[in-house]
Every structure is written in structure tokens, then in C-alpha cells.
Design a protein around this motif. Sequence first.
Motif, mmCIF file in Angstrom:
data_model
loop_
_atom_site.group_PDB
_atom_site.id
_atom_site.type_symbol
_atom_site.label_atom_id
_atom_site.label_comp_id
_atom_site.label_asym_id
_atom_site.label_seq_id
_atom_site.Cartn_x
_atom_site.Cartn_y
_atom_site.Cartn_z
ATOM 1 N N ILE A 384 63.877 14.418 66.070
ATOM 2 C CA ILE A 384 65.252 15.100 66.267
ATOM 3 C C ILE A 384 66.345 14.008 66.250
ATOM 4 C CG2 ILE A 384 66.382 16.512 68.065
ATOM 5 C CD1 ILE A 384 63.899 18.116 68.241
ATOM 6 N N THR A 385 65.937 12.798 66.990
ATOM 7 C CA THR A 385 66.996 12.011 67.115
ATOM 8 C C THR A 385 67.046 11.170 65.905
ATOM 9 O OG1 THR A 385 65.598 10.295 68.276
ATOM 10 C CG2 THR A 385 67.062 11.774 69.629
ATOM 11 N N GLY A 386 66.016 10.992 65.399
ATOM 12 C CA GLY A 386 65.727 10.195 64.089
ATOM 13 C C GLY A 386 65.511 8.654 64.536
ATOM 14 N N MET A 387 65.147 8.454 65.619
ATOM 15 C CA MET A 387 65.121 7.009 66.041
ATOM 16 C C MET A 387 63.590 6.709 66.668
ATOM 17 S SD MET A 387 68.448 6.573 68.297
ATOM 18 C CE MET A 387 70.110 6.672 67.974
ATOM 19 N N PRO A 388 63.161 5.644 66.691
ATOM 20 C CA PRO A 388 61.762 5.338 66.997
ATOM 21 C C PRO A 388 61.826 5.393 68.537
ATOM 22 C CG PRO A 388 62.654 3.405 66.042
ATOM 23 C CD PRO A 388 63.707 4.556 65.558
ATOM 24 N N ALA A 389 60.595 5.526 69.032
ATOM 25 C CA ALA A 389 60.506 5.403 70.687
ATOM 26 C C ALA A 389 59.473 4.624 71.119
ATOM 27 C CB ALA A 389 60.224 6.669 71.118
ATOM 28 N N VAL A 390 59.700 3.714 72.026
ATOM 29 C CA VAL A 390 58.896 2.773 72.511
ATOM 30 C C VAL A 390 58.407 3.289 73.719
ATOM 31 C CG1 VAL A 390 58.583 0.393 73.455
ATOM 32 C CG2 VAL A 390 59.988 0.790 71.509
ATOM 33 N N LEU A 391 56.966 3.300 74.001
ATOM 34 C CA LEU A 391 56.405 3.870 75.244
ATOM 35 C C LEU A 391 55.932 2.335 75.730
ATOM 36 C CD1 LEU A 391 54.655 6.994 73.897
ATOM 37 C CD2 LEU A 391 56.637 6.741 75.106
#
Length: 464
Positions: A384-391
Motif C-alpha cells: 500500500i505504501t509502495g515501499m520495502p520493509a526491513v524487519l
Amino acid sequence: IMSDGEQEPGSCYVGVDVGTGSVRAALVDQRGMMLAFAEHPITKWEPQFNYHEQSSEDIWAACCVVTKNLRETCWEKAGHFFDLPDFLSWKATGVTARSLCSLVCKWTYSAEKGWDDSFWKMIGLEDFVADNYSKIGNQVLPPGASLGSGLTPEAAKELGLPVGIAVAASLIDAHAGGLGVIGADVTGHGLICEGQPMTSRLAVICGTSSCHMGISRGPIFVPGVWGPYFSAMIPGFWLNEGGQSVTGKLIDHVVQGHVAFPELQAKAAARCQSVYAYLNSHLDLIKKDQPVGFLTVDLHVWPDFHGNRSPLADLTLKGMVTGLTLSQDLDDLAILYLATVQALAFGTRFIIEAMEAAGHSINTLFLCGGLSKNPLFVQMHVDITGMPAVLSQEVESVLVGAAILGACASGDFPSVQEAMTRMSKVGKVVFPRHEDKKYYDKKYQVFRKLVEHQKEYSAIMNED
């Protein structure tokens, strides 16, 4: 005020009794126990024999005196006023120094100018100014600074730790979570933020509620977002803090309140799964040939069941659901759960857009907190944000952030930034499905229209 066994901490109440000869006041807690008492005489006049007069103005003045005396009694005896992180560090070290984080974010302290006397006078707490602000803090330290001589003998004994080990100036919990993830070394993960300044990163601490921590080199003022606060999380950077008042709690509310919840509980228990793991697998079963997110094409949620913190800062807003049918089966519950998770992700997108419109430049999410353990929640935020996520490698990033402060206080690292880089580890990276962008852009348009319509409804109902 702490009340006994069965009750949680409660409020206190002032009772005022205007008698013939005096005004009396008491401070009473929720158990009915009187905590403080004050009394002041009322003036009486006898202009002639058997005529007695009193002044209503004098009675009001006496009411004011006894009420102030009560405050000075649960008030004047107080030696110090602490935010919880600073109270804990004081208990550990005996040092009354305050963390810059606590004072800047919650106590109106300016990292550049210090306390503002005019504010305390404006709200009737000018006694805080006395004695060089000794009650609210006249020694302010950056998070990670070493406090005094470390653990006192008494605290060391109670904690089971050696006397004198270093204790760091503290952080608020969400800020510690941001500290624990935002500085991770992302080399080799194919992320756009690699080699870019930390200002391109947004830490999202998502649990019962969520906080969105963005940093900048200079102050950026974002309507509806708290801040900017200098050095409140990362030394030398300004912090802006967006937030959603209810996230994990909202998902629980929607799922647990559905008529199919008992069936869900039973099926999840039979598989030894959490209800959310079961729901996620159930969504995969019913999605057919399309991506999971497309199941909500006709179901849209506005998630402010408890008002909006950011970026609208409107506590009067309510939740909305459109697209309900007569179905109440497990499929229906799963899709409503999905729509709620998506709504929270759209809320994050709304906050990011407000921050970017004001001057932030963000391209990567760094997620931590309980909800970051839910792969659906993470994937929806990413898509939805179009951004990758770092966990992070360690899910409990708040604790890692707190440990980073301890590492700095001990002298093992020369700076918070170096400790962050060394101690924050990337566990997993999730990339967006860009082919679904058009669908989520459409749903985001609906999301924004929901709140516009709610405000229109409110205006209609409030017309004369």
C-alpha cells in the motif's frame, strides 16, 4: 493515586462544603478515602443586633483558598515530578537527571532554549520554576549518557546486578524501538536506502497503537504530526512522530466482535495456531486466482474507531465500514480482518504523504513491534505504501534499543550511531508487489473519501 487490590489507579475528586462559619474541602479517591483536608473561615458581619450578613464574594474566595490548599497539601509535599523512564533511572541510580527524550517529547522542554517560564505561569504551575526547576529537572542528559556512579547498592541488590554498573539516560518505549531498528546496516539487501542517509528511513513501531518515527537534519513542521524534537531519539537529528491511536487493539476488536469468532477460535486451536495465523491461511484459501488484497474490492474501512492522532489530529472521528452483506461466516470475518489491516496501512500511507509534503524524503520502512510478526500486516504496509520493509533480526526492537543505550553508557561504543549500526541487525526484507499498485491507489482514493464523507455527515447533523 494507587488504589487497592481490585481497582486500577483512579482519579481523585474535590468535595467542597460551605458551612455557616467556614468552607471545608477534601481530596477523595475512588475508594472514598479522604487523602487531604483544608478549611478556611468565612467572614460574618453584624450591622446591628440580630442581623447577620455574609458575602458571596468572600465565600467564593474561601472556596478558592481551600482548593489551592488541597493542591499544595497531594502537591507541596512532592519533591520531584518524573516521567516514568526518568523515575526508573532515578530509582536505579539516585540521580534526578532527566532524559532529553522525556522532557522534549512530553514536558515542553526545548533542547535549544530549555524551560519556558511563561508556559508554566500561563497554566498556573509557576511553582515549577522555583529553585531552578528542581522539581521537574535542571540536569538534562541525552539518551545513552551515563548516570552518576551507576547502580546504587540498594538497586543492585534488588535487581540482582553488580553495584556501579552503568545506567543510561532513558528513552520513551516507542523511541527505543525506533533506535533499535532505524540504524541497521542494510548492505547487500538491494534496498534503495543503502548508502543514503538515515533520513530516508521511517521506523514504524506497531503494537496496540503505532508510532511513525522520521528523522531529519533540520526541523520540519508537519501538521498533525508531533515534533520536531531535537535529539529526542537519534543524537543530532530532529524527530517527527506520527501515530495511530489504535492498531493492534482495533484488529482484536473487529475480529473478536464478529459472530464467527468462536468458530475461528476452535479451528485455530485444532491446528495449534493463533487466530491470526489461521485467518492468514484462510485468506490464502479463498483468494482463488487473484492476490489476497483484491478480496476487499467492495469492502472499505476507515480505522479511526478511537479518533485520529495523525495526520488529522481529530479525536472526534469515528470508524466506518462500507460494503457489508448479510453473510456472517468465517469467510466474511477473514475479509473484514483483511480490510481492517489494509485500512491501517492506508493510514500509514496518509501519514507518510503528510510528512513528505512538509519536506521529509522517505523510501524505506523499518518495522518492529508485535504487529510486525504478522506477515499479512507487513505485506499490506509494503504494497500500500509502495515501499520495502526491513524487519529486524530481533523482533523485540524496543529492548534492543534500550540495550543500545546501556552499551553507550558503559563506554563500549563512542556514540549512539555506532552502537545502532553494530547492534541492529536486518532479519528479513519484504518488497512491494508493484503490479498491484493501481488497485491500492484506487482503494486509497476511497479511503480518503470516507473521512471526507464522515465530516460532511457531521456538518449536516450539526446544522441549525
